[in-house]
Design a protein around this motif. Structure first.
Motif, PDB file in Angstrom:
ATOM      1  N   ILE A 273       0.939  -1.287   0.011  1.00  0.00           N
ATOM      2  CA  ILE A 273      -0.115  -0.122  -0.041  1.00  0.00           C
ATOM      3  C   ILE A 273       0.922   1.161   0.062  1.00  0.00           C
ATOM      4  O   ILE A 273       1.915   1.439   0.525  1.00  0.00           O
ATOM      5  CB  ILE A 273      -1.032  -0.197   1.296  1.00  0.00           C
ATOM      6  N   ASP A 274       0.419   2.177  -0.841  1.00  0.00           N
ATOM      7  CA  ASP A 274       1.089   3.749  -0.696  1.00  0.00           C
ATOM      8  C   ASP A 274       2.594   3.360  -1.219  1.00  0.00           C
ATOM      9  O   ASP A 274       3.518   4.348  -0.929  1.00  0.00           O
ATOM     10  CB  ASP A 274       0.957   4.179   0.583  1.00  0.00           C
ATOM     11  N   LEU A 275       2.902   2.429  -1.927  1.00  0.00           N
ATOM     12  CA  LEU A 275       4.208   2.281  -2.515  1.00  0.00           C
ATOM     13  C   LEU A 275       4.589   3.502  -3.407  1.00  0.00           C
ATOM     14  O   LEU A 275       5.888   4.008  -3.447  1.00  0.00           O
ATOM     15  CB  LEU A 275       4.429   0.979  -3.511  1.00  0.00           C
ATOM     16  N   LYS A 277       4.074   6.497  -2.563  1.00  0.00           N
ATOM     17  CA  LYS A 277       4.993   7.757  -1.812  1.00  0.00           C
ATOM     18  C   LYS A 277       6.292   7.246  -1.547  1.00  0.00           C
ATOM     19  O   LYS A 277       7.129   8.384  -0.992  1.00  0.00           O
ATOM     20  CB  LYS A 277       4.312   7.558  -0.464  1.00  0.00           C
ATOM     21  N   MET A 278       6.987   6.320  -2.026  1.00  0.00           N
ATOM     22  CA  MET A 278       8.573   6.147  -2.019  1.00  0.00           C
ATOM     23  C   MET A 278       9.007   6.771  -3.268  1.00  0.00           C
ATOM     24  O   MET A 278      10.306   6.681  -3.629  1.00  0.00           O
ATOM     25  CB  MET A 278       8.725   4.601  -1.991  1.00  0.00           C
TER      26      MET A 278
ATOM     27  N   GLU B 198      -1.287  -1.074   8.538  1.00  0.00           N
ATOM     28  CA  GLU B 198      -0.933  -1.224   7.061  1.00  0.00           C
ATOM     29  C   GLU B 198      -1.114   0.130   6.573  1.00  0.00           C
ATOM     30  O   GLU B 198      -2.068   0.851   6.642  1.00  0.00           O
ATOM     31  CB  GLU B 198      -1.808  -2.073   6.424  1.00  0.00           C
ATOM     32  N   GLY B 199       0.029   0.924   5.960  1.00  0.00           N
ATOM     33  CA  GLY B 199       0.122   1.910   5.391  1.00  0.00           C
ATOM     34  C   GLY B 199       1.413   2.270   4.956  1.00  0.00           C
ATOM     35  O   GLY B 199       2.380   1.522   4.786  1.00  0.00           O
ATOM     36  N   PHE B 200       1.713   3.692   4.667  1.00  0.00           N
ATOM     37  CA  PHE B 200       3.007   3.885   3.923  1.00  0.00           C
ATOM     38  C   PHE B 200       4.052   3.532   4.965  1.00  0.00           C
ATOM     39  O   PHE B 200       5.026   3.110   4.538  1.00  0.00           O
ATOM     40  CB  PHE B 200       2.860   5.385   3.477  1.00  0.00           C
ATOM     41  N   SER B 202       4.217   1.031   7.228  1.00  0.00           N
ATOM     42  CA  SER B 202       4.683  -0.464   6.984  1.00  0.00           C
ATOM     43  C   SER B 202       5.415  -0.831   5.660  1.00  0.00           C
ATOM     44  O   SER B 202       6.254  -1.629   5.589  1.00  0.00           O
ATOM     45  CB  SER B 202       3.489  -1.417   7.068  1.00  0.00           C
ATOM     46  N   THR B 203       4.933   0.071   4.486  1.00  0.00           N
ATOM     47  CA  THR B 203       5.616  -0.308   3.337  1.00  0.00           C
ATOM     48  C   THR B 203       6.831   0.256   3.221  1.00  0.00           C
ATOM     49  O   THR B 203       7.773  -0.728   2.914  1.00  0.00           O
ATOM     50  CB  THR B 203       4.732   0.581   1.963  1.00  0.00           C
ATOM     51  N   ARG B 204       7.223   1.367   3.912  1.00  0.00           N
ATOM     52  CA  ARG B 204       8.425   1.841   3.870  1.00  0.00           C
ATOM     53  C   ARG B 204       9.475   1.063   4.565  1.00  0.00           C
ATOM     54  O   ARG B 204      10.713   0.881   4.200  1.00  0.00           O
ATOM     55  CB  ARG B 204       8.557   3.380   4.462  1.00  0.00           C
TER      56      ARG B 204
END
Lengths: 383, 442
Positions: A273-275, A277-278, B198-200, B202-204
């Motif tokens: 999710i929100d990849l 934003k990287m 779960e969100g930015f 956790s992605t980062r």
């Protein structure tokens, strides 16, 4: 500078000499006429000696270039304690990795004998998660630089007996290890370990969970730079299981900072999710991601993702995301393909594309991996 | 812990949500009872005189959600250290969750826990019993037996009952006890091993996420069972905007539901999670800023009835593990007032704010309402609202130190706690002042 280099090249030439001498001795034994061959032996010996001098000089100049690159780069690395990820590398640090790795690669290509620039250093590897190529690559890099290498055998180590990995590292530290190359399945394990160890030891992250794999990203960067020069403005597609990929994350952090336009493609279930934003452009279909790309990085798909219900079948995955020559035609004509390995041939990448020497950079990546790791170890640990 | 023979607190602000009353006055205690309240009470010879100028006095706080551990986890916390920490936070009643080691799912272990409470606790500990045996979400416990033994409520807190048929039976059967079920609502399949929201973030960080929807889904389906059975039901530690909205609607519909939220969910969001600090790993996880704002809004409009800490002690070793692998939770008793007041006191006003810690949880749990009225038990907290202090968990009473609030500066501090006439906590600076003034006047 000259003396040690001659000493190191001696190893190789002595081996050659011994081999030639053995052949000659065999010939002598067959003919049983020593007198006839004695002048010939002297002749061959002389030829070898002159070759040796030439080889030694070339080898010495490669070492000198390598050391010069290190000396240029060390000022950028003076304050660096650990290599945990690619997001905090300064442009100077990055440039010096390329600089030193370029020279290291020449040494590797020439097959020079191992150097001794890190002969006072002890480096340990602790791979709590299976690895063949990364571990071997680091091991070779460390040996090529003359470091003492300690491979912690995790399977039979005290970790299995319940010791925490922090205690394992502290034990290694107490034994006088100066650098630890660590891989662990938990995201953040490298950063947490670095926080525990502070400046008492250099920690090199060889992969932590889904989070980071900085040397892989650096070798990918180095490999693409060799082909294209600057990556500023390059379109780079990263295709596959983005959610579980530390290779993807470290590459995204590094490549976006270098001015590359990073596009990703993968099934929505494997795209976190929100990849976006990287700093990447996220696609679920592969075509727009690779269209007009300079490079296509293919990620490994773990076959167990199907059992986890993240993809319906390997067959469908192959149909939608496999990179092959047909799909590569969407990319630029000169586009190249990368894969961090190990490959599932004909799953995420077609066999013929992997074998295609004009398109595939995969074997170059492996060679460059050793060179880049030599650069990282030298810059972190060199004097 | 010393029994107060007689005590007169002079010139304090008495704040009593049970009567919606606050006024500047005095409070007299004899033995374990408040014997007098009013203005300008005159000092008697046989009592300690405390000049409380600038101080507030509130009825003893209630924490609806703590993990007192003990039994097999005394290295994390026991009923003495945990209740000492509660006292330092102004709490004179704590609800202890049933996920002890072993869990409180049968008469014998429950009796043993009660015995430990009698021997060790310095404030009231009201234990919860499990809804299902072994908290496996399959077979009901002997709810009536456990209720008769003293279970204050039932909960499988820590895990969610995933099988709706089991939960339905629990909601029906619990009616025999008149007690309520407390729910940790988060769909377990959706959670899938997630460790943070779960969100930015956790992605980062490359961490498996727990989606906010997992909470809303569980709340929604559990509300349907409440609608069906009409059994009283309490949602603990709400963390998402959607869950707050679902409960707001359910209350409008007249369902017998209540809810609480933790101090950390109303003060921190996922943005606070940096660099794999395991002290920011809790369950439910910290959520987004808009969720945090929804929790605050829910507390202001009464959708959320109470603040509860979810005090979850873990040893240094537990929390020094890898972020993805270490246990969840933080301690919270000693900072609950300070954290919550920073976020809410000005918005709510004192009476409504302290209701969240006193009469509201008392009503939910059917306990006597804490009060400062004459003849009430002498259980109250003295708060210095102006005191600036820095929290140091090393100086705390909990056996564990797992908190993200270490070294945080706060305004307002509990300086003395009296439980049934026993002085169970006193801040050293306050004590010094009391003794100095006391000697001077005495």
């Amino acid at each position: 500078m000259k003396a040690p280099s001659l000493a190191t090249t001696k190893w190789r030439n002595e081996a050659q000499l011994t081999e030639n001498a053995t052949i000659l001795e065999d010939l002598i034994a067959e003919k049983c006429d020593q007198d006839e061959f004695t002048p010939r032996i002297a002749q061959v010996k002389g030829k070898i000696m002159s070759e040796q001098t030439v080889t030694a000089e070339a080898s010495a100049s490669r070492l000198e270039a390598f050391t010069r690159a290190f000396n240029r780069g060390r000022q950028h690395w003076r304050t660096r304690q650990h290599l945990l990820d690619t997001d905090d590398l300064t442009p100077g640090e990055l440039a010096s990795i390329t600089d030193v790795a370029t020279e290291a690669k020449k040494i590797l290509k020439a097959g020079d004998a191992p150097l001794s620039v890190l002969h006072t250093r002890t480096i340990a590897t602790a791979f709590y998660e299976n690895s063949t190529r990364t571990r071997s690559s680091f091991e070779l890099a460390a040996r090529r630089l003359g470091a003492t290498l300690l491979n912690l055998d995790v399977a039979s180590s005290s970790v299995v007996k319940g010791e925490t990995i922090i205690d394992t590292s502290k034990t290694l530290l107490s034994m006088g290890v100066q650098a630890l190359i660590q891989r662990h399945s938990a995201s953040g394990s490298a950063r947490q370990m670095a926080r525990e160890l502070g400046d008492r030891l250099h920690l090199i992250n060889a992969g932590d969970g889904w989070n980071a794999h900085p040397t892989q990203a650096l070798l990918d960067y180095f490999t693409m730079s060799e082909v294209r020069g600057s990556l500023n403005g390059a379109k780079i597609a990263i295709v596959g299981d983005l959610k579980h990929s530390r290779v993807a994350r470290s590459n995204i952090r590094l490549l976006t900072r270098c001015g590359a336009m990073v596009h990703t493609a993968g099934p929505p279930t494997l795209t976190p999710i929100d990849l976006g934003k990287m700093g990447v452009i996220v696609h679920s279909k592969v075509e727009p991601a690779i269209e007009n790309a300079d490079f296509v990085m293919v990620l490994r798909i773990q076959l167990e993702r199907q059992k986890q219900g993240l993809i319906p079948s390997i067959g469908e995955y192959r149909r939608l995301y496999r990179i092959d020559s047909a799909r590569m035609r969407l990319a630029k004509p000169e586009a190249r393909v990368l894969h961090p390995g190990p490959m599932n041939r004909d799953v995420e990448i077609s066999d013929e594309l992997a074998e295609c020497s004009e398109k595939s950079l995969i074997t170059t990546q492996v060679t460059n991996g050793v060179a880049v790791r030599m650069a990282v170890l030298y810059l972190l640990l060199g004097e | 812990m010393t029994l107060v023979q007689g005590m007169l607190l002079k010139n304090v602000l008495l704040i009593d949500p049970s009567r919606q009353l606050e006024y500047q006055g005095d409070l007299r205690v004899q033995g374990n009872t408040i014997v007098e309240e009013g203005k300008s009470l005159s000092s008697q010879s046989n009592e300690d005189l405390i000049d409380g100028t600038g101080m507030w006095v509130v009825p003893g706080l209630i924490d609806m959600h703590t993990h007192m551990r003990d039994l097999g986890q005394r290295d994390k916390e026991d009923l003495h250290s945990g209740t000492k920490a509660a006292a330092a936070g102004g709490f004179t009643t704590v609800i202890a969750m049933a996920n002890t080691e072993p869990p409180l799912d049968g008469g014998a272990i429950f009796a043993m826990y009660l015995q430990r409470i009698r021997e060790r606790a310095v404030v009231d500990v009201l234990p919860v019993a499990c809804v299902t045996k072994g908290m496996r979400g399959e077979e009901l416990t002997n709810m009536v037996e456990l209720s008769e033994a003293g279970a204050i409520a039932f909960s499988d807190d820590g895990v969610t009952i995933q099988n709706m048929a089991v939960l339905r039976r629990a909601l029906e059967y619990v009616q025999l006890t008149g007690k309520l079920i407390i729910s940790h609502a988060e769909d377990q399949d959706m959670v899938e091993g997630g460790v943070i929201n779960e969100g930015f973030v956790s992605t980062r960080m490359g961490l498996p996420g727990r989606p906010a929807a997992a909470e809303a889904i569980a709340v929604a389906r559990e509300l349907e069972l409440v609608r069906m059975t009409n059994s009283p039901y309490h949602f603990t530690h709400l963390s998402t905007a959607r869950a707050v909205e679902l409960i707001r609607q359910a209350k409008r519909d007249g369902l017998p539901v209540t809810a609480d939220a933790t101090p950390h969910h109303l003060s921190l969001s996922t943005d606070a999670i940096v660099e794999f600090d395991t002290h920011l790993k809790m369950n439910p996880p910290l959520r987004d800023e808009q969720d945090k704002q929804a929790i605050i809004a829910g507390l202001i409009d009464g959708t959320i009835d109470a603040i509860a800490t979810d005090h979850a002690p873990h040893t240094r070793l537990d929390k020094s593990g890898m972020f993805a692998e270490c246990p969840v939770g933080i301690i919270g008793l000693e900072t609950a007032f300070a954290i919550s007041s920073k976020a809410l006191l000005n918005k709510l006003g004192r009476l409504k704010f302290f209701a969240l810690f006193t009469i509201n949880p008392a009503r939910i749990l059917d306990l006597p309402e804490p009060s400062l009225q004459r003849n009430s038990p002498a259980s109250f907290a003295v708060i210095d609202p102006e005191r600036i202090w820095t929290y140091d968990p090393l100086e705390g009473f909990s056996r564990s130190r797992n908190t993200p609030y270490a070294r945080e500066q706060f305004k307002g501090k509990v300086v003395m706690t009296v439980h049934k006439g026993n002085r169970v906590y006193e801040d050293s600076a306050f004590k010094e002042r009391r003794e100095r003034v006391g000697t001077h006047e005495g």
